[in-house]
Design a protein around this motif. Structure first.
Motif, PDB file in Angstrom:
ATOM      1  N   UNK A  12       0.810  -1.215   0.000  1.00  0.00           N
ATOM      2  CA  UNK A  12       0.000   0.000   0.000  1.00  0.00           C
ATOM      3  C   UNK A  12       0.844   1.266   0.000  1.00  0.00           C
ATOM      4  N   UNK A  13       0.294   2.301  -0.586  1.00  0.00           N
ATOM      5  CA  UNK A  13       1.019   3.554  -0.785  1.00  0.00           C
ATOM      6  C   UNK A  13       1.478   4.150   0.534  1.00  0.00           C
ATOM      7  N   UNK A  27      -1.086  -1.494  -8.764  1.00  0.00           N
ATOM      8  CA  UNK A  27      -2.338  -0.835  -8.379  1.00  0.00           C
ATOM      9  C   UNK A  27      -2.516  -0.831  -6.864  1.00  0.00           C
ATOM     10  N   UNK A  28      -1.978  -1.871  -6.188  1.00  0.00           N
ATOM     11  CA  UNK A  28      -2.021  -1.887  -4.724  1.00  0.00           C
ATOM     12  C   UNK A  28      -1.186  -0.761  -4.145  1.00  0.00           C
ATOM     13  N   UNK A  29      -0.165  -0.332  -4.898  1.00  0.00           N
ATOM     14  CA  UNK A  29       0.681   0.785  -4.479  1.00  0.00           C
ATOM     15  C   UNK A  29       0.078   2.132  -4.872  1.00  0.00           C
ATOM     16  N   UNK A  30      -1.141   2.091  -5.409  1.00  0.00           N
ATOM     17  CA  UNK A  30      -1.813   3.331  -5.794  1.00  0.00           C
ATOM     18  C   UNK A  30      -1.325   3.914  -7.096  1.00  0.00           C
ATOM     19  N   UNK A  42      -8.233  -3.027 -11.785  1.00  0.00           N
ATOM     20  CA  UNK A  42      -8.741  -3.026 -10.421  1.00  0.00           C
ATOM     21  C   UNK A  42      -9.025  -1.623  -9.903  1.00  0.00           C
ATOM     22  N   UNK A  43      -8.450  -0.619 -10.565  1.00  0.00           N
ATOM     23  CA  UNK A  43      -8.674   0.780 -10.197  1.00  0.00           C
ATOM     24  C   UNK A  43      -9.194   1.551 -11.402  1.00  0.00           C
ATOM     25  N   UNK A  59      -5.627  -0.017  -0.971  1.00  0.00           N
ATOM     26  CA  UNK A  59      -5.678  -1.410  -0.511  1.00  0.00           C
ATOM     27  C   UNK A  59      -7.102  -1.882  -0.229  1.00  0.00           C
ATOM     28  N   UNK A  60      -7.966  -0.990   0.262  1.00  0.00           N
ATOM     29  CA  UNK A  60      -9.350  -1.386   0.545  1.00  0.00           C
ATOM     30  C   UNK A  60     -10.088  -1.789  -0.725  1.00  0.00           C
ATOM     31  N   UNK A  61      -9.806  -1.089  -1.836  1.00  0.00           N
ATOM     32  CA  UNK A  61     -10.459  -1.400  -3.109  1.00  0.00           C
ATOM     33  C   UNK A  61     -10.056  -2.794  -3.581  1.00  0.00           C
ATOM     34  N   UNK A  62      -8.748  -3.087  -3.491  1.00  0.00           N
ATOM     35  CA  UNK A  62      -8.280  -4.398  -3.932  1.00  0.00           C
ATOM     36  C   UNK A  62      -8.738  -5.504  -2.992  1.00  0.00           C
TER      37      UNK A  62
END
Length: 370
Positions: free
Chosen positions: A184-185, A297-300, A315-316, A348-351
């Motif tokens: 996560x970012x 994408x998990x890293x934003x 995913x985003x 991270x919540x989205x993924x």
């Protein structure tokens, strides 16, 4: 007595997505499950074997370094001998082509393993001798039903590539989950890593993947050369190794891009390097469902994918898909510039909602194993 699983055709060459996935599963497995690895190729990094050993995992080499003509037969014999001498409740075979699933599945069945899981991770062949590999893939695909008890894929495209004759209801799609907390970012990590890499405020485009036909590095260089015409101080961060690296390094020199392109090599800390990027690009010729795309994408990170990649990788809302032909290079450049202005945040919540956390993958694996 523990339940014993053998993960087959897994190695750390190029720190591949399959290796990353299996290593994460091993790190998060319950104590009553023993997971070992049977590798067709030698591991590149001894530290990875030691890390796996800390979880109780043994790495067994069942490959062959002689003639490529008899290599697959020798792998079959080595794996069969090992399985006859060592009891496993389940063999989980990972591959991008049916021929490798076939030889491992045949060995497992002959050795009397009760559960044989086939797992498809790609949608095309890579490396040398593509026409031969594609032929062998098509010849052995219909035979998989004779040996497999379970059929798994990382995406719909990967399922169609590997199991055209198997009913869709009999194929399980399992997301390539990751440790979302690890990726996560984090603006503090971003600042530290950018300083270490001597990045200031310039735009940093990133890519993670082995240097091979599949990953399409030549197209990456063409995109970046055109990007520099609009953003002269931009940087390109390339993480990975591979057979095509020397050729791409030569291309970078020919195009006089050395000052702007960083060949980082391999890293066990991709999660930190992703923090330092502004935009992630993956113009691959093919993918199953790219784990590195999930990690980015998990890293934003805004991610720009080839249109050859399954849409399940989106995913985003910031993820985009573009063609990889000559006329689309300008679109890649414009999208990169536009995406670089997107505000980074914790995604991270989205993924997690999309079930791409490693805990979700672990549950799916356990449902197969048990």
């Amino acid at each position: 007595m523990s339940y014993r699983v053998l993960e087959v055709n897994v190695d750390d060459i190029g720190f591949s997505g399959v290796y990353s996935l299996v290593a994460s599963v091993i790190a998060n497995k319950p104590a009553d499950i023993q997971i070992d690895i049977a590798a067709f190729e030698h591991f590149e990094n001894e530290e990875n074997i030691e890390k796996l050993a800390s979880y109780g995992t043994k790495v067994i080499y069942v490959g062959y370094e002689g003639s490529k003509i008899i290599k697959q037969h020798m792998i079959y014999r080595h794996l069969l001998a090992y399985l006859r001498e060592n009891h496993y409740d389940c063999v989980h075979v990972h591959s991008d082509v049916a021929s490798k699933l076939y030889i491992a599945g045949r060995a497992a069945k002959e050795a009397g393993v009760p559960k044989i899981i086939f797992h498809s991770h790609a949608t095309e062949v890579d490396g040398n001798y593509k026409s031969i590999k594609r032929f062998m893939h098509k010849v052995t695909r219909p035979k998989l039903i004779k040996f497999g008890t379970d059929f798994v894929a990382c995406s719909d495209l990967a399922a169609r590539w590997m199991y055209p004759g198997i009913p869709e209801k009999d194929i399980k799609i399992i997301n390539n989950g990751i440790d979302l907390g690890k990726f996560k970012y984090n603006p503090l990590v971003r600042a530290r890593v950018r300083e270490k890499l001597h990045f200031g405020d310039e735009l940093v485009v990133g890519h993670v993947g082995r240097f091979s036909y599949q990953k399409n590095h030549e197209y990456i260089i063409r995109i970046f050369k055109n990007l520099l015409e609009k953003v002269p101080d931009a940087k390109l961060l390339l993480i990975g190794e591979g057979v095509d690296k020397e050729r791409i390094e030569k291309l970078v020199k020919e195009e006089k891009l050395e000052k702007n392109v960083i060949f980082y090599g391999l890293s066990n800390h991709v999660e930190e390097l992703l923090q330092a990027m502004d935009v992630f690009i993956l113009p691959s010729h093919f993918e199953g469902l790219p784990i590195v795309g999930v990690e980015a994408q998990a890293a934003g990170l805004p991610a720009v994918f080839s249109d050859k990649i399954t849409r399940e990788a989106k995913l985003l809302p910031t993820a985009a898909f573009l063609p990889i032909d000559d006329s689309s290079i300008g679109d890649w450049v414009d999208t990169i510039i536009s995406d670089s202005k997107v505000e980074r945040k914790d995604t991270s919540d989205i993924l997690k909602e999309e079930k791409f956390d490693i805990s979700d993958t672990m549950k799916a694996f356990l449902s197969l194993y048990r």
